[in-house]
Scaffold this motif. Structure first.
Motif, mmCIF file in Angstrom:
data_model
loop_
_atom_site.group_PDB
_atom_site.id
_atom_site.type_symbol
_atom_site.label_atom_id
_atom_site.label_comp_id
_atom_site.label_asym_id
_atom_site.label_seq_id
_atom_site.Cartn_x
_atom_site.Cartn_y
_atom_site.Cartn_z
ATOM 1 N N TYR A 143 13.316 20.572 17.519
ATOM 2 C CA TYR A 143 11.992 20.065 17.142
ATOM 3 C C TYR A 143 11.219 19.620 18.385
ATOM 4 C CZ TYR A 143 8.363 16.955 15.436
ATOM 5 O OH TYR A 143 7.157 16.348 15.230
ATOM 6 N N TYR A 146 9.894 22.615 20.203
ATOM 7 C CA TYR A 146 8.743 23.162 19.486
ATOM 8 C C TYR A 146 7.493 22.328 19.765
ATOM 9 C CZ TYR A 146 5.576 24.284 15.649
ATOM 10 O OH TYR A 146 4.465 24.623 14.916
ATOM 11 N N TYR A 149 6.259 23.036 23.213
ATOM 12 C CA TYR A 149 5.593 24.346 23.232
ATOM 13 C C TYR A 149 4.152 24.234 22.710
ATOM 14 C CZ TYR A 149 4.341 29.059 21.751
ATOM 15 O OH TYR A 149 3.671 30.246 21.542
ATOM 16 N N LYS A 150 3.986 23.492 21.615
ATOM 17 C CA LYS A 150 2.644 23.326 21.049
ATOM 18 C C LYS A 150 1.749 22.527 21.994
ATOM 19 C CE LYS A 150 1.454 24.630 17.675
ATOM 20 N NZ LYS A 150 0.873 25.954 17.330
ATOM 21 N N SER A 188 18.210 23.811 24.435
ATOM 22 C CA SER A 188 16.870 23.278 24.198
ATOM 23 C C SER A 188 16.303 22.677 25.480
ATOM 24 C CB SER A 188 16.919 22.216 23.094
ATOM 25 O OG SER A 188 15.653 21.627 22.898
#
Length: 244
Positions: A143, A146, A149-150, A188
């Motif tokens: 998470y 992610y 990345y955003k 990760s």
């Protein structure tokens, strides 16, 4: 608008703290969740799962990597011995029970390299196994990647707070991944490094802004440490020295 941004920053900080706690300490949850395994009596299937790979007695600490607990490797044998219905219902539950314990269960397909001595039992039982706590930490790490990345996609890595949290996240993941032998968390962390490297210009801008702020803060601190009274006293002492 500024108040909304401040509230968002506080929430992001809280979310980051919760995520990092799950990453670094998630594996410890099995000291609590193992009560799930202890709450159920052994069944014919669970006893079969726990026999050693030779079929004689029960194995040692890492016996799960050799027999019965690798879902992919053992599913056909479970169907043959216990029927398709139990293989689809009871077998996943037996796997879940064992995953609630600190030793966890091997990742799908891990039994073959362990039995063929491609990897050691310890490697298969640590790096090649997961329990509920390690899975929680891995999910939190994914998470986090992610979210990073955003943030990178939206250009938010130019913000000092985002860049700092991202850096802390990388250090946390790499350290926790190695210490807890969790390949998901470690992977990760590597993904986060790749994201930050790809957006290194934005990261540089953020840390340059941080450097400027630190220098400015240092100047303000110096001004407070040397008020007019202390400066006057210093000048007076210098004059005394010159007069001698």
């Amino acid at each position: 608008m500024a108040e909304d941004e401040s509230q968002k920053s506080r929430f992001d900080l809280f979310l980051e703290a919760a995520k990092n706690t799950a990453i670094t300490s998630g594996h410890k949850i099995t000291t609590l969740t193992q009560v799930i395994d202890h709450s159920f009596k052994a069944t014919e299937m669970s006893r079969w799962m726990d026999i050693s790979s030779t079929g004689a007695g029960f194995g040692g600490r890492f016996h799960r990597v050799f027999h019965g607990h690798d879902f992919v490797s053992n599913f056909p044998e479970v169907v043959k011995r216990f029927g398709l219905k139990k293989a689809l219902t009871q077998y996943p539950f037996e796997i879940f029970k064992d995953a609630s314990t600190p030793d966890g269960v091997p990742l799908p397909g891990m039994q073959t390299p362990a039995k063929n001595n491609v990897i050691t039992p310890k490697q298969a039982g640590t790096w090649g196994s997961q329990n509920l706590g390690k899975a929680l930490g891995g999910a939190a790490a994914i998470y986090g990647s992610y979210s990073l990345y955003k943030n990178a996609e939206n250009g938010d890595l130019v913000r000092p707070s985002v860049a700092i949290l991202a850096t802390v996240g990388v250090v946390t993941k790499v350290t926790a991944g190695v210490v807890t032998a969790n390949p998901v968390i470690l992977a990760s962390g590597v993904a986060d490094v790749a994201i930050m490297t790809k957006n290194k210009e934005h990261v540089k801008i953020a840390f340059n802004e941080i450097s400027v702020a630190v220098v400015a803060q240092g100047e303000r601190v110096k001004e407070k440490l040397l008020p007019d009274g202390l400066a006057a006293l210093t000048n007076y002492n210098l004059r005394l020295f010159d007069s001698e």
